[in-house]
Design a protein around this motif. Structure first.
Motif, short mmCIF file in Angstrom:
data_model
loop_
_atom_site.label_atom_id
_atom_site.label_comp_id
_atom_site.label_asym_id
_atom_site.label_seq_id
_atom_site.Cartn_x
_atom_site.Cartn_y
_atom_site.Cartn_z
N TYR A 130 -6.73 34.84 -44.57
CA TYR A 130 -7.42 35.07 -43.29
C TYR A 130 -7.73 36.55 -43.16
N ASN A 131 -9.01 36.87 -43.18
CA ASN A 131 -9.44 38.28 -43.13
C ASN A 131 -8.73 39.11 -44.21
N GLU A 132 -8.70 38.54 -45.43
CA GLU A 132 -8.09 39.20 -46.60
C GLU A 132 -6.59 39.39 -46.45
N ASP A 133 -5.98 38.69 -45.52
CA ASP A 133 -4.53 38.74 -45.32
C ASP A 133 -3.95 37.41 -45.80
N ILE A 134 -3.03 37.47 -46.76
CA ILE A 134 -2.42 36.25 -47.30
C ILE A 134 -1.22 35.88 -46.44
N GLN A 135 -1.25 34.65 -45.89
CA GLN A 135 -0.20 34.19 -44.98
C GLN A 135 0.38 32.88 -45.48
N ASN A 136 1.69 32.73 -45.31
CA ASN A 136 2.39 31.51 -45.69
C ASN A 136 2.33 30.52 -44.53
N LEU A 137 1.59 29.42 -44.70
CA LEU A 137 1.44 28.44 -43.63
C LEU A 137 2.74 27.69 -43.36
N LEU A 138 3.60 27.58 -44.36
CA LEU A 138 4.87 26.88 -44.19
C LEU A 138 5.92 27.76 -43.52
N LYS A 139 5.68 29.07 -43.52
CA LYS A 139 6.60 30.02 -42.90
C LYS A 139 5.75 31.15 -42.31
N PRO A 140 5.23 30.97 -41.08
CA PRO A 140 4.28 31.93 -40.49
C PRO A 140 4.80 33.36 -40.44
N SER A 141 6.11 33.54 -40.46
CA SER A 141 6.64 34.91 -40.42
C SER A 141 6.30 35.68 -41.69
N GLN A 142 5.98 34.96 -42.78
CA GLN A 142 5.58 35.61 -44.02
C GLN A 142 4.07 35.83 -44.00
N SER A 143 3.64 37.00 -43.58
CA SER A 143 2.23 37.35 -43.56
C SER A 143 2.03 38.67 -44.30
N ASN A 144 0.76 38.97 -44.54
CA ASN A 144 0.40 40.18 -45.28
C ASN A 144 1.15 40.25 -46.62
N LEU A 145 1.20 39.09 -47.29
CA LEU A 145 1.86 39.03 -48.60
C LEU A 145 1.01 39.76 -49.64
N GLN A 146 1.69 40.40 -50.59
CA GLN A 146 1.01 41.21 -51.57
C GLN A 146 0.88 40.47 -52.90
N LEU A 147 -0.20 40.77 -53.61
CA LEU A 147 -0.42 40.23 -54.94
C LEU A 147 0.07 41.23 -55.98
N ARG A 148 0.69 40.70 -57.04
CA ARG A 148 1.18 41.54 -58.13
C ARG A 148 0.53 41.08 -59.42
N GLU A 149 0.04 42.04 -60.19
CA GLU A 149 -0.60 41.74 -61.47
C GLU A 149 0.43 41.80 -62.59
#
Length: 602
Positions: A130-149
């Protein structure tokens, strides 16, 4: 071995909505679809075309069934729903609120159907962008998750909690919970417009053979629909969402175009969506694109763009294989190293590689080998500590279960004498992980269990004898009921025959038949009714008939009363049988459960 195949593309045209003009620029011709554009007529060839009358069942069979079947066998898969807003993507996926019978529901159902009677581990993640913000739908408190390469140029979500799934119902309830947290809003063109990209991922480990494990993942994506802002009249938050959606879809289009043309540079790092889809589109994953179209002329431009995107996807070549690993087994508690999630394995591999490179640059080869040996010892020690910790937890659970079993056995074996407890059980070797008190309790319970089993066998034998006697009584009552019914039928037949005869006599008298006819009939019926001469007049005959009918009706009432009494007795016998069956079932279940608990304990 790797298999080379292109992305499978299926196009679905939704029906007209209530406010749309029933004219369409689209025409379907077998496996091709034609669209009339201002530049002319364009024809596109795809793997499957689903018309306005196609059902959800047909959509699953054409688009998803092969991916789901191969996923259970060990192949990665992805089902990607793409199209403009209000074209039916969410409905096709089945990710409505509440969940409907779309691709997701049918896929999960068939996965558990294919996994029946097989050892497996299944976990789920459900996210939205959502607006480039990755959020966990099963646990809404987990938002703005980061991607690791990773070292393999894959992108993985850090600190994303996975939900273990064991049943179909649990999976559907988990998805339903996630849908409640999805961003949905009303726009000018769609009353329930998805404002985010949603990605449902299933991670599966299956025991394919005795010494063979498979690891696979399945992604189902419901992408937010592209929209023309001047048509949707988006303002405020809706405008920001629309810009973010169109931007991410534009980056996805550029990525797909580069892959379809085999360009050396593919812009996968341009957005969160393209990063997460890089592995899906470029590596070991069988991908299916479901492109949804609006049939009206108003959506002509958007439909043409969707078809062009689908055409580019169909040109992407993929190499896929089944992910099998030997010498593996899925244990009950899942503590085996070979059950590590693939994400965890990649992370561990990357950490080790980076550490090894750094160490080699600062130390000599002998020092590195010595450090690796120390590291191996430390890892082994850590694993032993983890195992010991689990043994301690298991020990406490077993001691608690033993106390509970002792209480249960004491209540069941009410007639057990104290001498049973005072007697010493046969000596057996005490396990190392069990305390002396727990082992003593276990031996006592084992002794009581044997006594209880003998008692239960005796009770079941006595109950079976009682059951046989009840069954015999029921057979006797049934035979008596049959005999009374036969007697009732015979008496009823006699009554009916006599009533027919008297009716004929009455008709002859009323018709004033000729003497010779009456004499002939008398001569013919003489043997059957010798009492007819005893009646002085017709009124006497009528009175006799009335009395006879009353008498027979009384007999009929008595018979019916007997039948009701027998039916009542039959019902009582049936209830006795049901009660007896319930008692026997309860004892059988209790015996089975106790046996299983003791086997698990041993």
């Amino acid at each position: 071995e790797y298999q080379t195949d292109s992305v499978k593309v299926v196009v679905r045209v939704r029906p007209f909505l209530g406010n749309e003009i029933r004219q369409s620029p689209l025409a379907i011709k077998e496996q091709a679809i034609q669209i009339n554009t201002p530049e002319g007529v364009r024809l596109f060839q795809f793997d499957g075309i689903l018309t306005q009358s196609s059902t959800q069942h047909e959509v699953y069979d054409v688009a998803a069934s092969d991916v789901v079947n191969n996923f259970v066998k060990g192949m990665n898969g992805c089902i990607l729903c793409y199209g403009q807003t209000s074209s039916g993507k969410t409905y096709t996926c089945g990710l409505n609120e509440p969940i409907s019978d779309g691709i997701v529901y049918r896929s999960v159902y068939n996965i558990f159907k294919l996994l029946d009677n097989r050892k497996f581990e299944l976990s789920m993640s459900f996210i939205q962008i959502y607006n480039e913000d990755i959020q966990n739908l099963l646990k809404p408190s987990q938002s703005n998750l980061q991607l690791r390469e990773t070292s393999k140029n894959d992108f993985q979500i850090q600190d994303l909690d996975l939900k273990p799934i064991t049943t179909f119902q649990e999976a559907i309830e988990t998805i339903q919970h996630g849908l409640k947290n999805r961003k949905v809003a009303k726009t000018f063109v769609n009353s329930q417009s998805s404002r985010s990209h949603t990605i449902l991922q299933l991670n599966l480990k299956v025991q394919q053979a005795k010494n063979q494990l498979s690891f696979s993942k399945l992604q189902i994506l419901d992408l937010a629909g592209s929209e023309r802002i001047h048509k949707s009249h988006s303002e405020g938050d809706r405008f920001t969402e629309a810009v973010s959606i169109n931007s991410s879809l534009s980056h996805l289009g550029k990525t797909v175009s580069a892959l379809s043309l085999n360009k050396s540079h593919v812009p996968v790092r341009s957005s969160q969506l393209t990063k997460l889809l890089s592995t899906t589109l470029m590596k070991n994953c069988k991908t299916v694109l479901v492109a949804t179209l609006c049939p009206s002329f108003e959506a002509q431009s958007e439909s043409s763009s969707t078809l062009q995107f689908a055409k580019s996807c169909r040109m992407i070549e993929q190499s896929v294989k089944f992910n099998y690993f030997g010498d593996g087994d899925i244990s009950v508690d899942g503590a085996s190293l070979q059950q590590l999630d693939m994400n965890q394995k990649d992370q561990l591999e990357e950490i080790c590689q980076n550490a090894l490179v750094k160490v080699k640059s600062e130390f000599s080869t002998e020092e590195v080998e010595q450090m690796l040996q120390i590291q191996q010892i430390l890892v082994q020690k850590e694993l032993e500590d983890q195992l010991q910790s689990k043994i301690q937890i298991k020990k406490k659970q077993m001691e608690f279960n033993l106390v509970a079993l002792q209480a249960q056995l004491t209540s069941l074996q009410g007639q057990a004498q104290p001498k049973f407890i005072s007697q010493k059980p046969l000596a057996s070797q005490k396990p190392k992980f069990m305390s002396s008190e727990a082992f003593e309790i276990y031996e006592v319970i084992k002794f009581l269990a044997s006594k209880l089993q003998i008692q239960l066998q005796k009770e079941e034998s006595g109950q079976f004898t009682s059951f046989k006697s009840v069954l015999q009584r029921l057979q006797v009552h049934n035979a008596a009921l049959v005999r009374q019914t036969e007697e009732y039928q015979v008496n009823l037949t006699e009554i009916l025959s006599k009533m027919n005869f008297y009716q004929k006599v009455k008709e002859n008298i009323q018709s004033k038949a000729k003497p010779e006819v009456l004499s002939a009939q008398k001569e013919k019926k003489k043997q059957k009714l010798p009492q007819i001469s005893a009646f002085g007049s017709f009124s006497q005959l009528k009175q006799y008939l009335v009395q006879l009918i009353d008498f027979k009706e009384g007999q009929h009432k008595i018979l019916m009363q007997n039948l009701r009494q027998n039916a009542k007795k039959l019902g009582e016998c049936k209830q006795d049988l049901q009660d007896l069956y319930g008692v026997m079932t309860t004892h059988a279940v209790a015996t089975y459960q106790f046996t299983k608990e003791m086997e698990a304990f041993l």
